[in-house]
Structures are given as structure tokens and as C-alpha cells.
Write a protein that holds these residues in place. Structure first.
Motif, PDB file in Angstrom:
ATOM      1  N   TRP A 100       1.017   4.301  -5.207  1.00 17.00           N
ATOM      2  CA  TRP A 100       0.593   4.029  -3.830  1.00 17.00           C
ATOM      3  C   TRP A 100       1.016   5.175  -2.911  1.00 17.00           C
ATOM      4  O   TRP A 100       0.257   5.588  -2.037  1.00 17.00           O
ATOM      5  N   LYS A 101       2.230   5.670  -3.117  1.00 13.17           N
ATOM      6  CA  LYS A 101       2.697   6.802  -2.325  1.00 13.17           C
ATOM      7  C   LYS A 101       1.813   8.028  -2.516  1.00 13.17           C
ATOM      8  O   LYS A 101       1.648   8.851  -1.612  1.00 13.17           O
ATOM      9  N   PHE A 126     -15.815  14.774  -1.868  1.00 16.26           N
ATOM     10  CA  PHE A 126     -14.876  14.771  -2.983  1.00 16.26           C
ATOM     11  C   PHE A 126     -13.504  14.241  -2.565  1.00 16.26           C
ATOM     12  O   PHE A 126     -12.796  13.631  -3.363  1.00 16.26           O
ATOM     13  N   ILE A 127     -13.144  14.462  -1.306  1.00 14.74           N
ATOM     14  CA  ILE A 127     -11.887  13.919  -0.796  1.00 14.74           C
ATOM     15  C   ILE A 127     -11.930  12.393  -0.822  1.00 14.74           C
ATOM     16  O   ILE A 127     -10.987  11.721  -1.261  1.00 14.74           O
ATOM     17  N   LEU A 128     -13.039  11.833  -0.375  1.00 13.69           N
ATOM     18  CA  LEU A 128     -13.188  10.375  -0.339  1.00 13.69           C
ATOM     19  C   LEU A 128     -13.224   9.793  -1.749  1.00 13.69           C
ATOM     20  O   LEU A 128     -12.631   8.745  -2.018  1.00 13.69           O
ATOM     21  N   LEU A 129     -13.922  10.488  -2.659  1.00 12.31           N
ATOM     22  CA  LEU A 129     -13.965  10.022  -4.045  1.00 12.31           C
ATOM     23  C   LEU A 129     -12.574  10.065  -4.675  1.00 12.31           C
ATOM     24  O   LEU A 129     -12.182   9.166  -5.436  1.00 12.31           O
ATOM     25  N   SER A 130     -11.813  11.103  -4.351  1.00  7.23           N
ATOM     26  CA  SER A 130     -10.456  11.227  -4.850  1.00  7.23           C
ATOM     27  C   SER A 130      -9.586  10.083  -4.350  1.00  7.23           C
ATOM     28  O   SER A 130      -8.784   9.508  -5.092  1.00  7.23           O
ATOM     29  N   CYS A 131      -9.734   9.744  -3.090  1.00  8.93           N
ATOM     30  CA  CYS A 131      -8.975   8.641  -2.503  1.00  8.93           C
ATOM     31  C   CYS A 131      -9.276   7.348  -3.256  1.00  8.93           C
ATOM     32  O   CYS A 131      -8.367   6.562  -3.564  1.00  8.93           O
ATOM     33  N   GLY A 132     -10.550   7.122  -3.582  1.00  7.12           N
ATOM     34  CA  GLY A 132     -10.920   5.933  -4.333  1.00  7.12           C
ATOM     35  C   GLY A 132     -10.313   5.916  -5.728  1.00  7.12           C
ATOM     36  O   GLY A 132      -9.826   4.878  -6.202  1.00  7.12           O
ATOM     37  N   ALA A 133     -10.307   7.075  -6.392  1.00 11.69           N
ATOM     38  CA  ALA A 133      -9.744   7.155  -7.740  1.00 11.69           C
ATOM     39  C   ALA A 133      -8.242   6.889  -7.746  1.00 11.69           C
ATOM     40  O   ALA A 133      -7.715   6.184  -8.612  1.00 11.69           O
ATOM     41  N   ILE A 134      -7.533   7.439  -6.753  1.00 10.09           N
ATOM     42  CA  ILE A 134      -6.085   7.242  -6.684  1.00 10.09           C
ATOM     43  C   ILE A 134      -5.759   5.796  -6.327  1.00 10.09           C
ATOM     44  O   ILE A 134      -4.784   5.216  -6.821  1.00 10.09           O
ATOM     45  N   LEU A 135      -6.597   5.160  -5.490  1.00 13.06           N
ATOM     46  CA  LEU A 135      -6.412   3.745  -5.187  1.00 13.06           C
ATOM     47  C   LEU A 135      -6.580   2.901  -6.450  1.00 13.06           C
ATOM     48  O   LEU A 135      -5.804   1.973  -6.707  1.00 13.06           O
ATOM     49  N   LEU A 136      -7.601   3.217  -7.236  1.00  8.47           N
ATOM     50  CA  LEU A 136      -7.805   2.497  -8.501  1.00  8.47           C
ATOM     51  C   LEU A 136      -6.612   2.686  -9.428  1.00  8.47           C
ATOM     52  O   LEU A 136      -6.172   1.742 -10.098  1.00  8.47           O
ATOM     53  N   SER A 137      -6.076   3.890  -9.464  1.00  5.21           N
ATOM     54  CA  SER A 137      -4.895   4.158 -10.284  1.00  5.21           C
ATOM     55  C   SER A 137      -3.734   3.270  -9.866  1.00  5.21           C
ATOM     56  O   SER A 137      -3.036   2.685 -10.701  1.00  5.21           O
ATOM     57  N   ALA A 138      -3.515   3.153  -8.562  1.00  8.15           N
ATOM     58  CA  ALA A 138      -2.427   2.314  -8.059  1.00  8.15           C
ATOM     59  C   ALA A 138      -2.636   0.855  -8.417  1.00  8.15           C
ATOM     60  O   ALA A 138      -1.700   0.144  -8.785  1.00  8.15           O
ATOM     61  N   VAL A 139      -3.891   0.386  -8.325  1.00  9.76           N
ATOM     62  CA  VAL A 139      -4.193  -1.014  -8.663  1.00  9.76           C
ATOM     63  C   VAL A 139      -3.952  -1.270 -10.145  1.00  9.76           C
ATOM     64  O   VAL A 139      -3.342  -2.276 -10.536  1.00  9.76           O
ATOM     65  N   HIS A 153       4.292  -6.688  -2.520  1.00  8.18           N
ATOM     66  CA  HIS A 153       3.537  -6.499  -1.280  1.00  8.18           C
ATOM     67  C   HIS A 153       4.338  -5.680  -0.272  1.00  8.18           C
ATOM     68  O   HIS A 153       3.798  -4.793   0.392  1.00  8.18           O
ATOM     69  N   LYS A 154       5.613  -5.963  -0.174  1.00 12.23           N
ATOM     70  CA  LYS A 154       6.485  -5.213   0.727  1.00 12.23           C
ATOM     71  C   LYS A 154       6.607  -3.768   0.263  1.00 12.23           C
ATOM     72  O   LYS A 154       6.565  -2.827   1.069  1.00 12.23           O
ATOM     73  N   GLY A 155       6.740  -3.582  -1.051  1.00  9.22           N
ATOM     74  CA  GLY A 155       6.849  -2.242  -1.608  1.00  9.22           C
ATOM     75  C   GLY A 155       5.604  -1.408  -1.368  1.00  9.22           C
ATOM     76  O   GLY A 155       5.694  -0.212  -1.072  1.00  9.22           O
ATOM     77  N   ILE A 156       4.429  -2.027  -1.485  1.00  6.59           N
ATOM     78  CA  ILE A 156       3.171  -1.313  -1.236  1.00  6.59           C
ATOM     79  C   ILE A 156       3.124  -0.819   0.204  1.00  6.59           C
ATOM     80  O   ILE A 156       2.723   0.319   0.478  1.00  6.59           O
ATOM     81  N   PHE A 157       3.549  -1.673   1.138  1.00  4.80           N
ATOM     82  CA  PHE A 157       3.561  -1.290   2.554  1.00  4.80           C
ATOM     83  C   PHE A 157       4.462  -0.078   2.782  1.00  4.80           C
ATOM     84  O   PHE A 157       4.066   0.879   3.455  1.00  4.80           O
ATOM     85  N   PHE A 158       5.657  -0.113   2.208  1.00  6.17           N
ATOM     86  CA  PHE A 158       6.585   1.011   2.353  1.00  6.17           C
ATOM     87  C   PHE A 158       5.989   2.285   1.743  1.00  6.17           C
ATOM     88  O   PHE A 158       6.092   3.370   2.317  1.00  6.17           O
ATOM     89  N   ALA A 159       5.377   2.160   0.555  1.00  6.49           N
ATOM     90  CA  ALA A 159       4.820   3.325  -0.127  1.00  6.49           C
ATOM     91  C   ALA A 159       3.670   3.940   0.666  1.00  6.49           C
ATOM     92  O   ALA A 159       3.517   5.163   0.717  1.00  6.49           O
ATOM     93  N   LEU A 160       2.848   3.090   1.306  1.00  6.92           N
ATOM     94  CA  LEU A 160       1.734   3.600   2.105  1.00  6.92           C
ATOM     95  C   LEU A 160       2.239   4.327   3.353  1.00  6.92           C
ATOM     96  O   LEU A 160       1.674   5.351   3.759  1.00  6.92           O
ATOM     97  N   LEU A 161       3.295   3.795   3.973  1.00  6.90           N
ATOM     98  CA  LEU A 161       3.903   4.496   5.103  1.00  6.90           C
ATOM     99  C   LEU A 161       4.420   5.870   4.668  1.00  6.90           C
ATOM    100  O   LEU A 161       4.248   6.872   5.380  1.00  6.90           O
ATOM    101  N   ALA A 162       5.059   5.901   3.487  1.00  8.42           N
ATOM    102  CA  ALA A 162       5.551   7.172   2.955  1.00  8.42           C
ATOM    103  C   ALA A 162       4.398   8.146   2.723  1.00  8.42           C
ATOM    104  O   ALA A 162       4.522   9.344   3.011  1.00  8.42           O
ATOM    105  N   ALA A 163       3.267   7.638   2.226  1.00  9.58           N
ATOM    106  CA  ALA A 163       2.111   8.498   1.953  1.00  9.58           C
ATOM    107  C   ALA A 163       1.621   9.181   3.227  1.00  9.58           C
ATOM    108  O   ALA A 163       1.310  10.378   3.235  1.00  9.58           O
ATOM    109  N   VAL A 164       1.541   8.425   4.324  1.00 12.89           N
ATOM    110  CA  VAL A 164       1.083   8.991   5.593  1.00 12.89           C
ATOM    111  C   VAL A 164       2.046  10.083   6.078  1.00 12.89           C
ATOM    112  O   VAL A 164       1.633  11.177   6.462  1.00 12.89           O
TER     113      VAL A 164
END
Length: 294
Positions: A100-101, A126-139, A153-164
């Protein structure tokens, strides 16, 4: 010289996995660990800068240039990104939280494209397609038991904040290298990480008893030294390549981190979940390749 930029980025990806391992082994809180990691990072950066000054003399990079404010902001962004990422590791484990990060990859590329004008040579599709692929990887890699779901669920939220925050950090670092700052940028960045940790620790743990843990402190310092190595190689790569390309190659750390989490720490049962793990790794690699095509 461009080929060296690719090599530096690849080495960086390995160190970006290595620096997270001491946190996994540590038992001290995230706030305390972050302080000792900052000590290791800042200490190494300061020593390197002093050597740089001794060698270059009057030609050394200055610490007084106003444009180093970008590096100071980068240090703050990295510190809080790291705090959120470590909290995600505590909640979900290394391999799950890292995927997720790693949305930091397309996010960092987008920030570099929009704010540093690298969009002129990049295909956003390609940036958008990459985002979709990495999201699938996380799932795919979000394999968890029933008792783990609440923390996940809490961990995903923290990881997404870290990603930004890590994505913003990559843009600010690239801006610094555009100005010609490497050694001075690193010492300012790490100095702000250290100052941020000094402010954050007493606020976060003002009611917590001070229980010494020598092993945890040493692991934090080791994490800082490993991140110093990652930072050094990444700065050299940013100095030679566009930020969107460097940050993309660094995302190979997602593959190394999953392998460490699964094979060493046994966070996910490979025999029971080999199909999901394989699919997650394939999607991660596809996401990186799509970013390179971009």
C-alpha cells in the motif's frame, strides 16, 4: 553517466528494503525508534558533508542557500511518512503494509510530472495503469486472518498517508538536485528529520514511562545508517536521471520487501497463499514496468 544513474537507483531499492528490517525487529515504540533512526541518519550525513567540505574546500556546497528550504521541507515530509509507515508495519506487517505504501511510486511520478514539468516527456496513461497494477498488488498481498482484519484497515490508512508524503518527498529531493545540491541537501534533510523527531517524541509520549531498551535504540541507529546509504545512492541517481524515472526504479523495493516479509518473517503462509503472493509480485513488477514505459 546515465547508466550509473540506473545502477544507483537499483542499489537504492535494496537499501530501501534493508532500512525497514531493524524496525520489524525492534520492540520500542515508533516515536522512540524514529528518534534513534534520525540520529543514525543525521550523524552519517553530517560526517559525509564535513568530508566533502575538507576535500572541496571553497568549492563545497553551501548550507546557507535559501533554496535548501526545499530540502528542509523534504526532511519533514520524510519523517512523518516514515512514522506512518512504521505504524502500518506494526499493524499489518512488513509485506502487507509495503504494497500500500508503494503507491508512492505513481504518486511521486505524478508530483514530478506536474510540479517539475516532466510531463512534457511522459505518457500519463501509463502512470494511471501503473497505479492500478500496484493497487491490485496490494489487494492480492493483503492476506490476513479474521483477527487481523480490524488492524488491517488502520494499517492501510497509515500506509496510504506514508505513500503521499514519500511521493512529495521525492519531488522535493529532485528539486534540490536540480539546484545542484547533493551533500548539503542530505545534511539539511537529515537535520530536519532529527529536529522533527525531537519535537514529535515528547508530544507523542508525554505520558509514557521512560523504559530503556538498548537493543531497540541500537536497531534504530542501524536503521538510520541503512537509510543514509539509501539516501546517498538515491541523490546520486536523482542527479543523473529525471525524478520520475529514478523514483520508479526505486519501487523495486516492493519486490524485495515482500520476499523478506514472506520468506524471512513468515508474515504470510506461502504454501497456503502462493497464488496470491505470486499474483501480487507480478502486479508490482508490471506496475514498475508501466512507469518505465511512461
Amino acid at each position: 553517466m546515465t547508466s550509473m544513474g540506473y545502477l544507483f537507483a537499483l542499489i537504492t531499492s535494496v537499501f530501501f528494503t534493508a532500512y525497514t528490517i531493524p524496525k520489524k525487529l525492534s520492540r520500542i515504540t515508533t516515536a522512540r525508534y524514529s528518534l534513534f533512526q534520525a540520529i543514525g541518519f543525521f550523524g552519517c550525513s553530517l560526517i559525509t558533508y564535513l568530508i566533502h567540505c575538507a576535500v572541496r574546500g571553497a568549492g563545497a556546497e553551501p548550507l546557507t542557500d535559501i533554496r535548501l528550504l526545499y530540502s528542509a521541507l523534504s526532511g519533514v515530509a520524510w519523517f512523518f511518512g516514515c512514522v506512518f509507515f512504521f505504524q502500518a508495519i506494526d499493524e499489518m506487517g512488513l509485506s502487507r503494509s509495503n504494497q500500500w505504501k508503494n503507491l508512492q511510486g505513481p504518486l511521486g511520478a505524478i508530483f514530478n510530472l506536474l510540479f517539475l514539468a516532466e510531463y512534457r516527456q511522459t505518457n500519463v496513461l501509463f502512470i494511471l495503469l501503473s497505479c492500478g497494477a500496484i493497487l491490485l498488488s496490494a489487494v492480492f498481498l493483503n492476506v490476513r486472518s479474521e483477527e487481523e482484519k480490524k488492524g488491517s484497515h488502520k494499517g492501510i490508512f497509515f500506509a496510504l498517508l506514508a505513500a503521499v508524503l514519500f511521493g512529495i518527498n521525492s519531488m522535493l529531493i529532485k528539486q534540490g538536485t536540480n539546484f545542484g545540491f547533493v551533500y548539503s541537501q542530505q545534511v539539511v534533510l537529515s537535520g530536519m528529520v532529527f529536529l522533527s523527531s525531537l519535537v514529535y517524541l515528547p508530544i507523542r509520549e508525554r505520558k509514557r514511562a521512560n523504559v530503556p531498551d538498548r537493543k531497540g535504540c541500537l536497531l534504530g541507529i542501524l536503521g538510520g545508517i541503512l537509510f543514509y546509504a539509501a539516501s546517498s545512492f538515491s541523490l546520486q541517481s536523482y542527479n543523473l536521471l529525471p525524478g520520475s524515472i529514478t523514483f520508479t526504479i526505486i519501487q523495486l523495493n516492493s519486490v524485495w520487501t515482500v520476499l523478506v516479509g514472506v520468506l524471512i518473517f513468515r508474515e504470510i503462509d506461502f504454501r497456503k497463499n502462493w497464488q496470491r503472493i505470486t499474483a501480487g509480485l507480478v502486479c508490482a513488477v508490471v506496475g514498475i514496468i508501466l512507469l518505465l514505459f511512461a
